[in-house]
Scaffold this motif. Structure first.
Motif, PDB file in Angstrom:
ATOM      1  N   ARG A 102      40.981  38.680  28.999  1.00  0.00           N
ATOM      2  CA  ARG A 102      41.534  40.048  29.060  1.00  0.00           C
ATOM      3  C   ARG A 102      40.612  40.978  29.833  1.00  0.00           C
ATOM      4  N   ALA A 103      39.309  40.823  29.680  1.00  0.00           N
ATOM      5  CA  ALA A 103      38.355  41.657  30.415  1.00  0.00           C
ATOM      6  C   ALA A 103      38.460  41.403  31.919  1.00  0.00           C
ATOM      7  N   VAL A 104      38.572  40.147  32.298  1.00  0.00           N
ATOM      8  CA  VAL A 104      38.693  39.809  33.720  1.00  0.00           C
ATOM      9  C   VAL A 104      39.993  40.359  34.286  1.00  0.00           C
ATOM     10  N   GLU A 105      41.076  40.238  33.549  1.00  0.00           N
ATOM     11  CA  GLU A 105      42.356  40.773  34.020  1.00  0.00           C
ATOM     12  C   GLU A 105      42.306  42.290  34.172  1.00  0.00           C
ATOM     13  N   ALA A 106      41.655  42.976  33.236  1.00  0.00           N
ATOM     14  CA  ALA A 106      41.514  44.429  33.341  1.00  0.00           C
ATOM     15  C   ALA A 106      40.699  44.789  34.584  1.00  0.00           C
ATOM     16  N   ALA A 107      39.644  44.030  34.843  1.00  0.00           N
ATOM     17  CA  ALA A 107      38.813  44.289  36.015  1.00  0.00           C
ATOM     18  C   ALA A 107      39.585  44.038  37.306  1.00  0.00           C
ATOM     19  N   LYS A 108      40.328  42.928  37.346  1.00  0.00           N
ATOM     20  CA  LYS A 108      41.100  42.606  38.546  1.00  0.00           C
ATOM     21  C   LYS A 108      42.143  43.671  38.849  1.00  0.00           C
ATOM     22  N   SER A 109      42.708  44.266  37.816  1.00  0.00           N
ATOM     23  CA  SER A 109      43.735  45.282  38.034  1.00  0.00           C
ATOM     24  C   SER A 109      43.174  46.526  38.704  1.00  0.00           C
ATOM     25  N   ALA A 110      41.864  46.746  38.600  1.00  0.00           N
ATOM     26  CA  ALA A 110      41.239  47.942  39.170  1.00  0.00           C
ATOM     27  C   ALA A 110      40.316  47.631  40.343  1.00  0.00           C
ATOM     28  N   ALA A 111      40.185  46.362  40.704  1.00  0.00           N
ATOM     29  CA  ALA A 111      39.195  45.964  41.711  1.00  0.00           C
ATOM     30  C   ALA A 111      39.713  46.046  43.138  1.00  0.00           C
ATOM     31  N   GLY A 112      40.940  46.430  43.322  1.00  0.00           N
ATOM     32  CA  GLY A 112      41.470  46.502  44.681  1.00  0.00           C
ATOM     33  C   GLY A 112      41.432  45.149  45.345  1.00  0.00           C
ATOM     34  N   GLU A 113      40.859  45.107  46.551  1.00  0.00           N
ATOM     35  CA  GLU A 113      40.783  43.851  47.302  1.00  0.00           C
ATOM     36  C   GLU A 113      39.531  43.038  46.986  1.00  0.00           C
ATOM     37  N   ARG A 114      38.701  43.531  46.100  1.00  0.00           N
ATOM     38  CA  ARG A 114      37.460  42.836  45.765  1.00  0.00           C
ATOM     39  C   ARG A 114      37.745  41.554  44.969  1.00  0.00           C
ATOM     40  N   ILE A 115      36.881  40.578  45.145  1.00  0.00           N
ATOM     41  CA  ILE A 115      36.925  39.345  44.368  1.00  0.00           C
ATOM     42  C   ILE A 115      36.135  39.596  43.089  1.00  0.00           C
ATOM     43  N   VAL A 116      36.712  39.263  41.950  1.00  0.00           N
ATOM     44  CA  VAL A 116      36.033  39.464  40.670  1.00  0.00           C
ATOM     45  C   VAL A 116      35.368  38.153  40.264  1.00  0.00           C
ATOM     46  N   ALA A 117      34.039  38.176  40.202  1.00  0.00           N
ATOM     47  CA  ALA A 117      33.262  37.015  39.765  1.00  0.00           C
ATOM     48  C   ALA A 117      33.006  37.151  38.267  1.00  0.00           C
ATOM     49  N   ASN A 118      33.424  36.158  37.516  1.00  0.00           N
ATOM     50  CA  ASN A 118      33.360  36.199  36.060  1.00  0.00           C
ATOM     51  C   ASN A 118      32.122  35.451  35.570  1.00  0.00           C
ATOM     52  N   GLU A 119      31.121  36.201  35.120  1.00  0.00           N
ATOM     53  CA  GLU A 119      29.926  35.602  34.531  1.00  0.00           C
ATOM     54  C   GLU A 119      29.791  36.018  33.065  1.00  0.00           C
ATOM     55  N   ILE A 120      30.920  36.315  32.436  1.00  0.00           N
ATOM     56  CA  ILE A 120      30.941  36.720  31.030  1.00  0.00           C
ATOM     57  C   ILE A 120      30.800  35.473  30.173  1.00  0.00           C
ATOM     58  N   SER A 121      29.920  35.529  29.187  1.00  0.00           N
ATOM     59  CA  SER A 121      29.768  34.399  28.274  1.00  0.00           C
ATOM     60  C   SER A 121      30.460  34.716  26.950  1.00  0.00           C
ATOM     61  N   VAL A 122      30.890  33.658  26.281  1.00  0.00           N
ATOM     62  CA  VAL A 122      31.553  33.797  24.985  1.00  0.00           C
ATOM     63  C   VAL A 122      30.525  33.527  23.895  1.00  0.00           C
ATOM     64  N   ASP A 123      30.362  34.502  23.027  1.00  0.00           N
ATOM     65  CA  ASP A 123      29.423  34.414  21.903  1.00  0.00           C
ATOM     66  C   ASP A 123      30.229  34.718  20.639  1.00  0.00           C
ATOM     67  N   PRO A 124      30.830  33.686  20.029  1.00  0.00           N
ATOM     68  CA  PRO A 124      31.724  33.925  18.896  1.00  0.00           C
ATOM     69  C   PRO A 124      31.051  34.676  17.753  1.00  0.00           C
ATOM     70  N   LEU A 125      31.808  35.560  17.145  1.00  0.00           N
ATOM     71  CA  LEU A 125      31.306  36.291  15.977  1.00  0.00           C
ATOM     72  C   LEU A 125      31.039  35.303  14.857  1.00  0.00           C
ATOM     73  N   GLY A 126      29.974  35.498  14.156  1.00  0.00           N
ATOM     74  CA  GLY A 126      29.662  34.644  13.025  1.00  0.00           C
ATOM     75  C   GLY A 126      28.843  33.421  13.371  1.00  0.00           C
ATOM     76  N   ILE A 127      28.700  33.102  14.631  1.00  0.00           N
ATOM     77  CA  ILE A 127      27.948  31.900  15.001  1.00  0.00           C
ATOM     78  C   ILE A 127      26.471  32.037  14.624  1.00  0.00           C
ATOM     79  N   GLN A 128      25.948  33.273  14.660  1.00  0.00           N
ATOM     80  CA  GLN A 128      24.554  33.472  14.287  1.00  0.00           C
ATOM     81  C   GLN A 128      24.349  33.181  12.805  1.00  0.00           C
ATOM     82  N   SER A 129      25.292  33.604  11.976  1.00  0.00           N
ATOM     83  CA  SER A 129      25.143  33.349  10.544  1.00  0.00           C
ATOM     84  C   SER A 129      25.264  31.859  10.242  1.00  0.00           C
ATOM     85  N   GLU A 130      26.111  31.159  10.967  1.00  0.00           N
ATOM     86  CA  GLU A 130      26.231  29.704  10.787  1.00  0.00           C
ATOM     87  C   GLU A 130      24.922  29.023  11.185  1.00  0.00           C
TER      88      GLU A 130
END
Length: 110
Positions: free
Chosen positions: A70-98
């Motif tokens: 969803r974050a990448v799609e939101a960025a692409k919708s506003a990026a015009g002709e720019r290429i959106v490079a996705n370097e977002i990592s997934v850090d699930p909630l609760g993984i630290q407590s586990e």
């Protein structure tokens, strides 16, 4: 007719200069992308823009793959002709407590 030519040449030169300035202007999309991500509640992401490479890079952490998409799609919708490079990592909630529980259990076994 002769009086007309001297005024046309300077006017043409001014128009040519203004046209070249307008064509060489590059548009920055970083602010638009930041606003789009803020509207989508992704205020913790980092945004960098490389105009020469025509890219916008997103980085940071989100709680799920769905949030990442969803974050990448939101960025692409506003990026015009720019290429959106996705370097977002997934850090699930609760993984630290586990991880903490596992570490505490393994300490007891030692």
């Amino acid at each position: 007719m002769r009086a007309f030519k001297p005024t046309v040449l300077p006017l043409a030169a001014v128009l040519l200069v203004l046209a070249s300035i307008g064509c060489s202007r590059t548009i920055a999309y970083k602010d638009n992308v930041r606003k789009a991500l803020t509207r989508a509640n992704y205020t913790n992401l980092f945004i960098s823009e490389d105009v020469r490479r025509n890219t916008i890079t997103l980085s940071g952490k989100v709680e799920s793959e769905n949030a990442r998409q969803r974050a990448v799609e939101a960025a692409k919708s506003a990026a015009g002709e720019r290429i959106v490079a996705n370097e977002i990592s997934v850090d699930p909630l609760g993984i630290q407590s586990e991880a903490r529980k596992y570490r505490e259990q393994s300490d007891r076994w030692d």
